[in-house]
Design a protein around this motif. Structure first.
Motif, short mmCIF file in Angstrom:
data_model
loop_
_atom_site.label_atom_id
_atom_site.label_comp_id
_atom_site.label_asym_id
_atom_site.label_seq_id
_atom_site.Cartn_x
_atom_site.Cartn_y
_atom_site.Cartn_z
N SER A 1 -6.77 2.24 12.16
CA SER A 1 -5.85 3.53 12.88
C SER A 1 -7.48 4.26 13.06
O SER A 1 -7.95 4.39 12.46
N ILE A 2 -6.75 5.37 13.39
CA ILE A 2 -7.52 6.40 14.14
C ILE A 2 -6.91 8.11 13.53
O ILE A 2 -5.98 7.71 14.52
N ASP A 3 -7.20 8.85 12.90
CA ASP A 3 -6.55 9.66 12.37
C ASP A 3 -6.44 10.45 12.73
O ASP A 3 -7.82 11.27 13.98
N PRO B 1 0.82 -1.22 0.01
CA PRO B 1 -0.07 0.02 0.31
C PRO B 1 0.44 1.36 -0.39
O PRO B 1 0.53 2.03 -0.33
N SER B 2 1.92 1.00 0.51
CA SER B 2 2.67 1.78 0.58
C SER B 2 3.40 3.17 -0.70
O SER B 2 3.09 3.69 -1.24
N THR B 3 4.22 1.42 -1.01
CA THR B 3 4.70 2.33 -2.70
C THR B 3 2.91 2.38 -3.78
O THR B 3 3.59 3.31 -4.51
N SER B 4 2.20 2.23 -3.81
CA SER B 4 1.41 2.14 -4.51
C SER B 4 1.03 2.35 -4.19
O SER B 4 0.49 4.17 -5.05
N ALA B 5 0.87 4.15 -3.16
CA ALA B 5 0.22 5.54 -3.05
C ALA B 5 1.10 6.50 -3.58
O ALA B 5 0.94 7.64 -4.25
N LEU C 1 -7.73 -3.09 5.56
CA LEU C 1 -7.00 -3.71 6.93
C LEU C 1 -7.03 -5.40 6.41
O LEU C 1 -7.27 -5.82 5.98
N THR C 2 -6.28 -5.43 8.26
CA THR C 2 -6.12 -7.23 7.68
C THR C 2 -6.13 -7.62 9.27
O THR C 2 -7.24 -7.28 10.09
N PHE D 1 2.92 3.39 4.86
CA PHE D 1 1.66 4.57 5.24
C PHE D 1 0.20 4.22 5.09
O PHE D 1 -0.76 5.26 5.18
N ARG D 2 0.37 2.55 5.67
CA ARG D 2 -1.43 2.53 4.90
C ARG D 2 -2.63 2.91 6.01
O ARG D 2 -3.98 3.48 6.11
N MET D 3 -1.70 2.78 7.09
CA MET D 3 -2.67 3.84 8.61
C MET D 3 -3.09 4.95 8.31
O MET D 3 -3.73 5.62 8.59
N HIS D 4 -2.00 5.53 7.52
CA HIS D 4 -2.73 7.25 6.90
C HIS D 4 -3.72 6.89 5.88
O HIS D 4 -4.61 8.50 5.55
#
Length: 963
Positions: free
Chosen positions: A412-414, A177-181, A368-369, A468-471
């Protein structure tokens, strides 16, 4: 409109087969984008469109429900289902199923087409887009298996199991997810990328502008900073020495050391691996020696260096602060994997209910996992007084993990806009101290909205390559577009990411044209990367010697960090096999379209060949240019396929129909490169609108040999047009053309002139009839020039020619027939690679064509066959007299030129010593021996006696006068 159902001749059988698979890695003949191309055979299913297969459509929709969103040719949702119920062929069905399977894997693939293979009943070209080629090919194979299964059930085929295996494979090869973003953000800015391995190593940008990322580590991430962040003990000491809040901490190597450290620090403590990641091996809130002993073994198993950290347990919530370029970009509160009791369901049932959330998947498959119930989870449950069979009361939060990592099922909660400024400053300072450009700062504190120095709390870790996924996909709160500052860090606004790309194609002249263009821009100080049939050249250095006119070589140039300008020779074969290998070219040059490679891979006509070569024209953006040969009608028609501007080049005389077309285009503001004849010769003129700019006299350009090489004049026009479109100043274009000569060092194998014993020997790559016609006309003009300069006896013209074995018989015969019009003697050789022909077969066809032309009055007097190229070269040289004109059409030019230089060296040595017959390094080079051997080989290859050699063509020893 419903399909007319053919009358079946028997029961439907699962005959759908994939005959061929191609992966296009750039624009291609089917699509502007990368695509998978399957050639499928329906077999008996050609008689069975979907409407004739009872229950097929309903079963397919049940198994792959997402197909109801496909618009197909109807342009509206559900259009494909309409086609299924009206009747469509199963190759078309395979296309849509392959697209939908990729969608299920999280890949946005929407474009496809299916077309019948011309002249082959029941065979279809199935083309569909892909994101990852491995997943795309696997989707096509599974689609075919599913269709066959629905036609006639396959024993042991479980589509659900096969689909799950496919999804797991997709998850393994997909970007995280981080690379994809980051890649999505780069794509939105038109920054190209190249995947460098099967993992997450990716190059953003091209050539000298390239930057690399691996997950969230970048080219600007310091190796020393990563090492510091990986050593948790050192990180804590550095942060503590800077006055930042950190827990007490000690690094240990033994279980006893862990116990002693825990006692010194004071319970409760945390035990974790020194260099772990993703929360693996982290044990929290340890209250006793027994718990520390057990935790030590868990942590050590996850430590790469066998070192374990014991630190004080800081109570509070778990926050991840993301710092990019020294600035806070996002904050997320991480909540460990848990379930909320309802007073009815057991913990196990609550886990299943939670995992049923469509946002949860395996690994990084979704945002989510899924929660995994393992030994650690059971231990955490037991610590709360629960088991899997417990029924927690309504509202109770039951944890299944102690750490809040997303990879273990956490949420995660922003909290980006909730953090207190003091806490933001602490996190930014921590990233600066460690030295990371992208850092994840883990805060433990009661509440991020209050200063941690007052409420208590500490920085537990500083992470390199934070996820980065949690963000980007918080469970609660607004997503943060944190890829933007990362791309800004690598490519600040206004920074270039692409190098200019000039693509050159055509039947003849593309290699010389590409070299001329590269030479012009080299003179401008550019570091030019070039691909050609001779290899890959980086800044005038040959780095790979091979036929490098395909997409893989193009990508190699774009990956080189020295290249700031790229010139790509693009061959027909590479386009058909893999596409271009890059997404677009700024300038496309098409020299001509002539009969060559016809009858191969479905290309049977000049129009089809033009369609293939037009791919580079279609890849020109709106701000780019296509440099097209106005004299060739097939090339002229390509103007309709270009999104950018056109630069015409033409050798037509003023007043001709083609020249009027070009002049009219220029009067409307267009650009062109033309010839203007005068009493002093022909002048190359660049026209832009109503302006005309004189460039150079053609006869003064070294590559034209006084204007005799008309094909090199055309190549110079094309190169000048490309350079002008690329922004080169006029004087630099002129200087480039005036200094470009067809020497072996500037243009190997392309009209290289070598003086051998007072005879002019040209080495060229000519291998088709169209090229031979141009070369033959050059021979006529050059011989006329030489005859006017010399009073010696009549010049003989000797040619060595050969044809590639993968051409059609008629094309090979035509090569010999055309050559016979311009040479007195022809020696026919063969390539080292026979390309499917028997030894001597291609040479015999060339000789047949030449002899047929001789019977019709052609110039040629004698045809010989010497199959080996080096032996053929020696044979030609042995029978060459001073002042003769020799043209060697070669396959392996380096070997032939080496032989010519060896001959020249010994001739010069003989002249100095007074021994005109100075021996060469090879005793077999005696002229009489060469002639006998070559004629014997020719006899065997031809199966007939050779004609007697006329006296003027007999080999002679070189004397002082000849030298």
């Amino acid at each position: 409109m419903a399909v007319e159902v053919p009358t079946p001749t028997g029961p439907a059988r699962p005959d759908l087969k994939i005959l061929e698979t191609r992966i296009y890695r750039g624009p291609n003949v089917w699509s502007y984008q990368q695509a998978i191309h399957l050639v499928v055979d329906l077999g008996s299913l050609e008689e069975y469109p979907t409407v004739s297969l009872p229950g097929f459509t309903d079963q397919l929709i049940e198994l792959v429900p997402g197909l109801d969103r496909h618009t197909c040719s109807r342009g509206r949702r559900g259009g494909f289902i309409e086609r299924l119920r009206e009747g469509t062929w199963l190759g078309h069905v395979a296309e849509h199923v392959a697209l939908q399977l990729q969608t299920l894997a999280g890949h946005d693939s929407r474009r496809g087409k299916t077309r019948a293979v011309k002249g082959e009943t029941g065979r279809y070209n199935v083309i569909y887009s892909y994101t990852d080629e491995t997943v795309g090919v696997a989707a096509g194979k599974l689609a075919v298996r599913l269709i066959n299964h629905l036609v006639d059930a396959e024993d042991g085929f479980d589509f659900e199991a096969e689909l799950n295996a496919f999804l797991r494979q997709a998850e393994r090869v997909a970007f995280g997810p981080s690379t994809s973003a980051i890649l999505e953000e780069a794509a939105s800015r038109d920054i190209p990328y190249i995947r460098l391995n099967s993992a997450s190593l990716v190059q953003l940008g091209q050539g000298v502008h390239a930057q690399r990322i691996r997950a969230t580590m970048t080219s600007k991430t310091g190796a020393l900073a990563v090492d510091i962040a990986g050593d948790k003990d050192l990180t804590t000491k550095l942060l503590g020495s800077a006055g930042l809040p950190v827990p007490k901490q000690e690094a240990v190597r033994t279980q006893r050391g862990a116990l002693e450290a825990a006692r010194r620090i004071g319970f409760p403590v945390v035990v974790k691996p020194l260099d772990g990641n993703h929360g693996r091996g982290v044990c929290l809130d340890l209250q006793s020696d027994e718990e520390v002993e057990k935790a030590y073994d868990i942590a050590k198993a996850q430590s790469r260096r066998g070192i374990v950290v014991v630190e004080s347990f800081v109570t509070g919530r778990d926050y991840r602060c993301l710092i990019v370029g020294g600035r806070m970009q996002a904050i997320a509160e991480r909540v460990p994997a848990h379930v909320i009791g309802d007073g009815t369901h057991t913990v196990a049932e609550l886990v299943d209910i939670t995992n049923a959330d469509p946002r949860r998947g395996v690994g990084h498959e979704k945002v989510l996992t899924k929660i995994k119930v393992d030994a650690n989870a059971l231990e955490v449950l037991a610590g709360q007084g629960h088991s899997l069979e417990s029924v927690p009361p309504e509202g109770e939060m039951v944890k299944l993990a102690l750490t809040g990592n997303m990879s273990t099922g956490g949420i995660s909660i922003d909290r980006t806009y909730d953090a207190h400024p003091d806490n933001v400053e602490i996190a930014e300072e921590a990233a600066r101290i460690v030295g990371l450009d992208v850092a994840g700062i883990d805060f433990i504190c009661p509440d991020i909205t209050y200063p941690v120095r007052e409420t208590g709390g500490a920085i537990c870790e500083v992470n390199a390559a934070p996820g980065f996924r949690m963000h980007t996909h918080p469970t609660v709160g607004e997503p943060q577009f944190i890829a933007k500052p990362v791309v800004d860090l690598l490519f600040p606004p206004g920074t270039q990411s692409r190098v200019p790309i000039v693509a050159v194609t055509g039947t003849n002249g593309k290699t010389t044209t590409a070299r001329m263009i590269a030479h012009i821009f080299k003179g401008l100080g550019r570091k030019v990367g070039m691909t050609s049939t001779d290899g890959v050249v980086i800044d005038e250095r040959l780095v790979i010697k091979a036929d490098a006119s395909g997409p893989r070589s193009a990508r190699m140039v774009l990956q080189n960090p020295r290249v700031d300008f790229a010139v790509m020779e693009v061959a027909r074969g590479g386009i058909l096999r893999e596409g271009l290998g890059y997404d677009r070219n700024d300038i496309a040059v098409v020299t001509n379209i002539a009969p060559d490679h016809l009858g191969m891979k479905g290309i049977d006509t000049l129009r089809q060949l033009a369609d293939v070569k037009a791919v580079i024209v279609e890849a020109v953006p709106r701000d780019g240019f296509a440099v097209l040969n106005a004299d060739d009608p097939h090339v002229r028609n390509m103007r309709r396929r270009c999104s950018g501007g056109i630069v015409w080049f033409s050798m037509a005389e003023p007043g001709s129909e083609v020249r009027e077309f070009v002049d009219d285009y220029c009067r409307r503001g267009g650009r062109a490169v033309v010839l203007e004849p005068s009493d002093r010769g022909e002048m190359i003129v660049i026209k832009h609108g109503r302006r005309s700019m004189q460039l150079a006299w053609t006869h003064l350009l070294p590559a034209t040999f006084g204007g005799a090489a008309r094909f090199n004049i055309a190549n110079a026009l094309a190169a000048a047009g490309a350079a002008f479109a690329g922004g080169a100043p006029l004087h630099d274009i002129r200087q480039g053309l005036r200094t470009f000569a067809t020497t072996y060092y500037l243009s190997p194998g392309r009209l290289n002139l070598v003086q051998v014993g007072n005879a002019d020997v040209f080495v060229d790559y000519c291998h088709n009839a169209a090229g031979m016609k141009e070369l033959g006309e050059f021979v006529d003009r050059y011989a006329e020039q030489k005859q006017g300069q010399s009073d010696l006896a009549r010049m003989s013209r000797i040619g060595m020619i050969g044809a590639a074995g993968d051409r059609r018989d008629d094309d090979i015969r035509e090569l010999g027939a055309v050559a016979a019009q311009h040479f007195d003697v022809l020696v026919v050789r063969e390539d080292a690679r026979l390309r499917g022909r028997k030894p001597g077969e291609a040479a015999a066809l060339v000789a047949e064509g030449a002899r047929t032309a001789m019977q019709e009055g052609a110039r040629c007097r004698q045809v010989e066959i010497v199959l080996d190229e080096l032996e053929a070269t020696r044979h030609v040289l042995a029978r060459t007299n001073p002042t003769d004109l020799v043209v060697l059409c070669v396959d392996q030019h380096s070997m032939v030129v080496a032989e010519l230089e060896e001959r020249t060296k010994h001739a010069q040595a003989g002249a100095r010593t007074g021994n005109p017959a100075a021996p060469t390094s090879d005793p077999d080079l005696d002229p009489s021996t060469l002639t006998e051997t070559a004629e014997a080989e020719g006899d065997e290859a031809e199966g007939e006696a050779l004609a007697t050699v006329p006296p003027e063509a007999q080999p002679v020893a070189l004397d002082d006068t000849a030298v």
